[in-house]
Scaffold this motif. Structure first.
Motif, short mmCIF file in Angstrom:
data_model
loop_
_atom_site.label_atom_id
_atom_site.label_comp_id
_atom_site.label_asym_id
_atom_site.label_seq_id
_atom_site.Cartn_x
_atom_site.Cartn_y
_atom_site.Cartn_z
N LEU A 204 -49.29 -12.65 53.38
CA LEU A 204 -48.56 -11.72 52.54
C LEU A 204 -47.30 -11.29 53.28
O LEU A 204 -47.39 -10.81 54.42
CB LEU A 204 -49.43 -10.50 52.23
CG LEU A 204 -48.83 -9.42 51.34
CD1 LEU A 204 -48.53 -9.98 49.94
CD2 LEU A 204 -49.78 -8.23 51.23
N VAL B 217 -46.93 -4.11 46.15
CA VAL B 217 -48.00 -5.10 46.01
C VAL B 217 -49.04 -4.54 45.04
O VAL B 217 -49.54 -3.43 45.24
CB VAL B 217 -48.66 -5.41 47.38
CG1 VAL B 217 -49.75 -6.47 47.23
CG2 VAL B 217 -47.61 -5.85 48.39
N LEU C 268 -54.26 -7.20 43.91
CA LEU C 268 -53.99 -8.19 44.96
C LEU C 268 -54.38 -7.64 46.32
O LEU C 268 -54.99 -8.35 47.13
CB LEU C 268 -52.50 -8.58 44.95
CG LEU C 268 -52.03 -9.48 46.08
CD1 LEU C 268 -52.84 -10.77 46.14
CD2 LEU C 268 -50.56 -9.80 45.93
N GLN D 184 -58.11 -7.90 46.73
CA GLN D 184 -58.54 -9.27 47.01
C GLN D 184 -58.12 -9.71 48.41
O GLN D 184 -58.84 -10.43 49.08
CB GLN D 184 -57.97 -10.24 45.99
CG GLN D 184 -58.65 -10.17 44.66
CD GLN D 184 -58.15 -11.24 43.71
OE1 GLN D 184 -56.97 -11.60 43.70
NE2 GLN D 184 -59.05 -11.77 42.91
N PHE D 185 -56.94 -9.29 48.84
CA PHE D 185 -56.40 -9.69 50.14
C PHE D 185 -57.22 -9.06 51.27
O PHE D 185 -57.44 -9.66 52.30
CB PHE D 185 -54.93 -9.28 50.25
CG PHE D 185 -54.19 -9.92 51.39
CD1 PHE D 185 -53.72 -11.22 51.28
CD2 PHE D 185 -53.97 -9.22 52.57
CE1 PHE D 185 -53.03 -11.80 52.33
CE2 PHE D 185 -53.28 -9.81 53.62
CZ PHE D 185 -52.81 -11.10 53.50
N TYR E 166 -42.70 -8.28 47.42
CA TYR E 166 -43.69 -8.98 48.24
C TYR E 166 -43.66 -10.47 47.88
O TYR E 166 -43.10 -10.86 46.86
CB TYR E 166 -45.11 -8.43 48.01
CG TYR E 166 -45.68 -8.77 46.66
CD1 TYR E 166 -46.50 -9.88 46.50
CD2 TYR E 166 -45.38 -8.02 45.53
CE1 TYR E 166 -47.02 -10.22 45.26
CE2 TYR E 166 -45.90 -8.34 44.29
CZ TYR E 166 -46.71 -9.43 44.17
OH TYR E 166 -47.21 -9.77 42.93
N LEU F 63 -46.61 -13.78 48.21
CA LEU F 63 -47.94 -14.23 48.63
C LEU F 63 -47.91 -15.73 48.86
O LEU F 63 -47.58 -16.50 47.96
CB LEU F 63 -48.98 -13.90 47.55
CG LEU F 63 -50.41 -14.30 47.88
CD1 LEU F 63 -50.95 -13.50 49.08
CD2 LEU F 63 -51.32 -14.10 46.68
#
Length: 100
Positions: free
Chosen positions: A16, A27, A31, A34-35, A69, A71
């Motif tokens: 990220l 962000v 997300l 999950q990250f 951001y 990913l």
């Protein structure tokens, strides 16, 4: 332009990028969930780099300025068994009845 690069323990090869260290306001919450807990990998000066590995530098800069951001997903893993079967002239997946 300087950006911060973070990795996750949840998925190898996923990174990220955010425009500033610990700046995750843009962000999406889903997300970030999950990250998982982001681990700082490095601060990256984009203007001093010609290439960024597999990341398209212009796409990265655009995403950072427009979205806040970027990913980076890991490359798709090759299925070695399927590749081997194809090299032998077989179907990529075994037919359970005939091929076993």
């Amino acid at each position: 332009m300087l950006c911060a690069v973070y990795k996750t323990k949840k998925k190898s090869g996923m990174f990220l990028y955010v425009p500033e260290k610990a700046k995750f306001d843009e962000v999406p919450e889903a997300l970030m969930n999950q990250f998982g807990h982001p681990e700082l990998v490095m601060m990256l000066p984009l203007d001093k780099r010609e290439r960024l590995g597999t990341v398209d530098k212009q796409k990265l800069i655009t995403a950072l300025t427009e979205q806040g951001y970027y990913l980076q997903m890991p490359p798709k893993e090759e299925n070695l068994l399927e590749s081997h079967r194809v090299s032998l002239g077989l179907a990529p997946k075994a037919d359970e009845k005939n091929d076993g």
